[in-house]
Design a protein around this motif. Structure first.
Motif, mmCIF file in Angstrom:
data_model
loop_
_atom_site.group_PDB
_atom_site.id
_atom_site.type_symbol
_atom_site.label_atom_id
_atom_site.label_comp_id
_atom_site.label_asym_id
_atom_site.label_seq_id
_atom_site.Cartn_x
_atom_site.Cartn_y
_atom_site.Cartn_z
ATOM 1 N N GLU A 123 1.097 -1.207 -0.139
ATOM 2 C CA GLU A 123 0.373 0.287 0.382
ATOM 3 C C GLU A 123 1.159 1.480 0.298
ATOM 4 O O GLU A 123 0.696 2.408 -0.216
ATOM 5 C CB GLU A 123 -1.177 -0.313 1.188
ATOM 6 N N HIS A 124 2.200 1.543 0.894
ATOM 7 C CA HIS A 124 2.784 2.588 0.876
ATOM 8 C C HIS A 124 3.138 2.832 -0.628
ATOM 9 O O HIS A 124 3.910 3.228 -0.995
ATOM 10 C CB HIS A 124 3.968 2.416 1.836
ATOM 11 N N THR A 125 4.187 0.905 -1.219
ATOM 12 C CA THR A 125 5.032 1.502 -2.108
ATOM 13 C C THR A 125 3.825 1.643 -3.435
ATOM 14 O O THR A 125 4.437 2.412 -4.063
ATOM 15 C CB THR A 125 5.556 -0.636 -2.701
ATOM 16 N N LYS A 126 2.837 1.430 -3.450
ATOM 17 C CA LYS A 126 2.271 2.163 -4.618
ATOM 18 C C LYS A 126 1.711 3.891 -4.607
ATOM 19 O O LYS A 126 2.113 3.723 -5.940
ATOM 20 C CB LYS A 126 -0.070 1.155 -4.242
ATOM 21 N N ASP A 127 1.589 3.727 -3.383
ATOM 22 C CA ASP A 127 1.213 5.623 -3.604
ATOM 23 C C ASP A 127 3.238 6.560 -4.295
ATOM 24 O O ASP A 127 2.605 7.712 -3.767
ATOM 25 C CB ASP A 127 1.224 5.999 -1.603
ATOM 26 N N LEU A 179 6.953 -0.869 -11.680
ATOM 27 C CA LEU A 179 8.155 -0.588 -12.319
ATOM 28 C C LEU A 179 8.795 0.636 -11.601
ATOM 29 O O LEU A 179 9.580 1.166 -10.717
ATOM 30 C CB LEU A 179 8.319 -0.570 -13.276
ATOM 31 N N THR A 180 7.970 2.011 -11.651
ATOM 32 C CA THR A 180 8.602 3.652 -10.849
ATOM 33 C C THR A 180 8.459 3.374 -9.400
ATOM 34 O O THR A 180 8.945 4.006 -9.426
ATOM 35 C CB THR A 180 7.207 4.371 -11.738
ATOM 36 N N ALA A 181 7.262 2.756 -9.073
ATOM 37 C CA ALA A 181 6.762 2.548 -7.799
ATOM 38 C C ALA A 181 8.273 1.533 -7.313
ATOM 39 O O ALA A 181 8.842 2.492 -5.561
ATOM 40 C CB ALA A 181 5.784 1.678 -7.256
ATOM 41 N N GLU A 182 8.816 0.665 -7.139
ATOM 42 C CA GLU A 182 9.577 -0.015 -7.305
ATOM 43 C C GLU A 182 10.741 0.313 -6.936
ATOM 44 O O GLU A 182 11.632 0.874 -6.148
ATOM 45 C CB GLU A 182 9.710 -1.475 -7.353
ATOM 46 N N MET A 183 11.418 1.543 -8.060
ATOM 47 C CA MET A 183 12.486 2.182 -7.984
ATOM 48 C C MET A 183 12.651 3.207 -6.645
ATOM 49 O O MET A 183 13.555 3.515 -6.268
ATOM 50 C CB MET A 183 12.628 2.857 -8.949
ATOM 51 N N MET A 184 11.234 4.105 -7.007
ATOM 52 C CA MET A 184 11.185 5.149 -5.555
ATOM 53 C C MET A 184 11.081 4.430 -4.656
ATOM 54 O O MET A 184 11.833 4.557 -3.184
ATOM 55 C CB MET A 184 9.554 5.908 -5.588
ATOM 56 N N GLU A 185 10.634 2.742 -4.407
ATOM 57 C CA GLU A 185 10.758 1.631 -2.803
ATOM 58 C C GLU A 185 12.347 1.846 -2.117
ATOM 59 O O GLU A 185 12.956 1.924 -1.236
ATOM 60 C CB GLU A 185 10.051 0.687 -3.254
ATOM 61 N N LEU A 186 12.917 1.405 -3.986
ATOM 62 C CA LEU A 186 14.073 0.577 -2.995
ATOM 63 C C LEU A 186 14.790 2.138 -2.865
ATOM 64 O O LEU A 186 15.911 1.668 -1.920
ATOM 65 C CB LEU A 186 14.728 0.061 -4.969
ATOM 66 N N TYR A 232 18.579 0.866 -1.530
ATOM 67 C CA TYR A 232 18.670 0.072 -2.557
ATOM 68 C C TYR A 232 19.294 1.851 -3.616
ATOM 69 O O TYR A 232 18.632 1.434 -4.461
ATOM 70 C CB TYR A 232 18.264 -0.905 -2.429
ATOM 71 N N GLY A 233 20.101 2.916 -3.193
ATOM 72 C CA GLY A 233 19.691 3.826 -4.021
ATOM 73 C C GLY A 233 20.633 3.070 -5.594
ATOM 74 O O GLY A 233 20.419 4.216 -6.570
ATOM 75 N N ASN A 234 21.249 1.769 -5.253
ATOM 76 C CA ASN A 234 21.942 1.814 -6.697
ATOM 77 C C ASN A 234 20.952 0.340 -7.294
ATOM 78 O O ASN A 234 20.781 -0.692 -7.127
ATOM 79 C CB ASN A 234 23.275 0.837 -6.784
ATOM 80 N N ILE A 235 20.861 0.843 -8.059
ATOM 81 C CA ILE A 235 19.774 0.061 -8.915
ATOM 82 C C ILE A 235 19.814 0.203 -11.048
ATOM 83 O O ILE A 235 20.034 0.628 -11.032
ATOM 84 C CB ILE A 235 17.885 0.979 -8.943
ATOM 85 N N ILE A 236 19.769 -1.481 -10.893
ATOM 86 C CA ILE A 236 19.686 -2.055 -12.351
ATOM 87 C C ILE A 236 18.450 -1.967 -12.526
ATOM 88 O O ILE A 236 17.389 -3.225 -12.260
ATOM 89 C CB ILE A 236 20.489 -3.303 -12.074
ATOM 90 N N CYS A 237 17.789 -1.883 -14.315
ATOM 91 C CA CYS A 237 16.330 -1.563 -14.187
ATOM 92 C C CYS A 237 16.797 -2.972 -15.688
ATOM 93 O O CYS A 237 16.817 -2.637 -16.495
ATOM 94 C CB CYS A 237 16.325 -0.321 -15.545
ATOM 95 N N ALA A 238 16.384 -3.913 -15.590
ATOM 96 C CA ALA A 238 17.361 -4.135 -16.155
ATOM 97 C C ALA A 238 15.505 -5.117 -17.239
ATOM 98 O O ALA A 238 14.636 -5.132 -17.184
ATOM 99 C CB ALA A 238 16.951 -5.809 -15.446
ATOM 100 N N GLN A 239 16.146 -4.796 -18.331
ATOM 101 C CA GLN A 239 14.623 -5.031 -19.508
ATOM 102 C C GLN A 239 14.910 -5.364 -21.088
ATOM 103 O O GLN A 239 16.601 -5.393 -21.478
ATOM 104 C CB GLN A 239 14.285 -3.550 -19.942
ATOM 105 N N PRO A 240 14.098 -5.812 -21.830
ATOM 106 C CA PRO A 240 13.805 -6.945 -23.174
ATOM 107 C C PRO A 240 14.401 -5.596 -24.287
ATOM 108 O O PRO A 240 13.489 -4.087 -23.767
ATOM 109 C CB PRO A 240 13.022 -7.031 -23.015
ATOM 110 N N PHE A 241 15.526 -5.278 -24.939
ATOM 111 C CA PHE A 241 15.568 -4.022 -26.070
ATOM 112 C C PHE A 241 14.450 -4.781 -26.038
ATOM 113 O O PHE A 241 13.450 -4.951 -26.855
ATOM 114 C CB PHE A 241 16.731 -4.892 -26.124
ATOM 115 N N GLY A 242 14.075 -2.760 -26.634
ATOM 116 C CA GLY A 242 12.771 -2.137 -27.456
ATOM 117 C C GLY A 242 11.600 -2.694 -26.377
ATOM 118 O O GLY A 242 10.489 -2.387 -27.857
#
Length: 424
Positions: free
Chosen positions: A319-323, A341-348, A353-363
């Motif tokens: 509930e906190h992460t969502k907001d 995806l945005t909420a999880e980065m903000m939570e980290l 955990y300010g060092n974040i890897i956003c792992a994504q398929p190209f395109g």
């Protein structure tokens, strides 16, 4: 008009005793418990663990290289597995569908097309979904199975979280892994005798799991870079998709944090509520999802309360992460991993955990918008954030990916050094 459902073979109830259901690998602890839950419900199940360049090669044979990389990998893993079996007339393939507009709903058709081209068109494909996308499957989501799967997810999320919090600080990572595996085995044995799924049983087990991890002998004398991993759900979780990213980070002296599966499932349920608010979808669907959210949040509470009884800092309530995405990205942005995806980065960043890897398929359009597209805004809110986007596709080299991650880690280690000098 001819019924399109007649064009492909079906998995029927009579096949439950004779056919083995093949499932792609993704989350280690979760898949072990899900496999056990299905077996104990009368299904023959096998989680695939085949890896290597041949998986990518098989995927490229039957899937266009512009197609989503997770689709290519999963289809390649299926076909590579089938190429080495001698029971092809007794296997079924299982794939999940979320009901959204992204990969998780639509590449079941790519799989069927690929099977036909590879000469396996007679093998049934089962859709595991809660959206009634394919209603004629012999795989039935009974209340007993759903309850067991929900319990399995709760245990696995807790074990994965505690494992990640401890494995970088024990004498060897294997110590924490052995403890995690022992608890997986204990829970599966409880499932066999119809225990471990009640609220009371889960509360008791989770408290003991948290205590056992808390009692591990750990060396906390040296600060390590804390790295969070987010991204497209398959690439984020599957070692096949991210080239064993977590193991690489641990080998480089980092502490890794990967948000649990609870977040993604609750994200899907909340999206149903937003659909009702924004698009006036049927109220009964919204009410069902409200009940499911309540059901999972009760289990989330005992999971967090169990960890609170230890020295280990627990995860945040969803509930906190969502907001946390408010002011950065609208909750109406829900294609793929969307606002989650945005909420999880903000939570980290918030939990250290300010060092974040956003792992994504190209395109991957949703990830480029909800991952790369919000990085500047997140850094404005949290200047200390150190975020790097890593693309994964057939042409991306592991060396290049690891070099970019090493650069991110070098910045993180330099920050730790500066912080220690300030303290002195």
């Amino acid at each position: 008009m001819e019924d399109r459902n007649l064009e492909y073979p079906k998995f029927t109830a009579s096949m439950r005793q004779t056919h083995t259901i093949l499932i792609p690998s993704m989350l280690e602890f979760h898949m072990s418990l899900f496999e056990g839950a299905l077996i104990q419900s009368g299904y023959k199940v096998e989680i695939m663990h085949n890896e290597g360049p041949q998986v990518v090669e098989e995927g490229l044979k039957y899937v266009h290289n512009d197609t989503c990389y997770p689709a290519l990998l999963v289809i390649g893993q299926f076909i590579d597995n089938l190429n080495h079996r001698n029971d092809l007339d007794r296997v079924v393939l299982l794939i999940t569908q979320t009901g959204g507009g992204c990969r998780a709903s639509n590449y079941i058709h790519l799989l069927r097309k690929a099977l036909k081209k590879a000469g396996y068109g007679y093998i049934p494909v089962v859709s595991l979904n809660m959206s009634n996308l394919e209603k004629d499957s012999g795989l039935k989501l009974t209340y007993s199975l759903i309850k067991k799967v929900a319990a399995a997810m709760t245990y696995a999320d807790t074990i994965m979280y505690l494992y990640n919090k401890t494995r970088s600080y024990t004498k060897t990572p294997e110590i924490a892994h052995n403890l995690a595996q022992s608890w997986i085995d204990k829970i599966l044995k409880q499932f066999e005798i119809k225990k471990g799924t009640s609220y009371r049983d889960m509360k008791k087990n989770l408290i003991q799991i948290a205590k056992d991890f808390d009692n591990l002998e750990m060396d906390l004398s040296h600060a390590k870079p804390k790295v969070g991993v987010v991204g497209e759900i398959y690439i984020k979780y599957a070692s096949l998709g991210n080239n064993h990213l977590e193991e690489f980070l641990v080998s480089q002296g980092a502490e890794v944090m990967v948000p649990g599966l609870y977040g993604f499932i609750l994200y899907c349920f909340y999206n149903s509520l937003y659909d009702h608010e924004l698009y006036n979808t049927p109220k009964k669907i919204a009410l069902l999802n409200k009940f499911l959210i309540w059901y999972l949040r009760r289990r989330e509470t005992i999971m967090i309360n169990a960890i609170k009884k230890t020295r280990i800092t627990p995860m945040k309530y969803f509930e906190h992460t969502k907001d946390l995405s408010n002011g950065v990205l609208s909750h109406g942005t829900k294609m793929g991993e969307g606002w989650l995806l945005t909420a999880e980065m903000m939570e980290l960043v918030e939990i250290g955990y300010g060092n974040i890897i956003c792992a994504q398929p190209f395109g991957c359009l949703p990830n480029h918008i909800c991952g790369k597209g919000v990085m500047k805004k997140i850094k404005q809110i949290h200047p200390e954030a150190n975020i790097v986007a890593i693309d994964y596709d057939p042409s991306a080299t592991k060396v290049n990916q690891e070099n970019r991650i090493k650069l991110m880690l070098a910045i993180a280690k330099e920050q730790i050094k500066e912080d220690e000098e300030v303290k002195l």
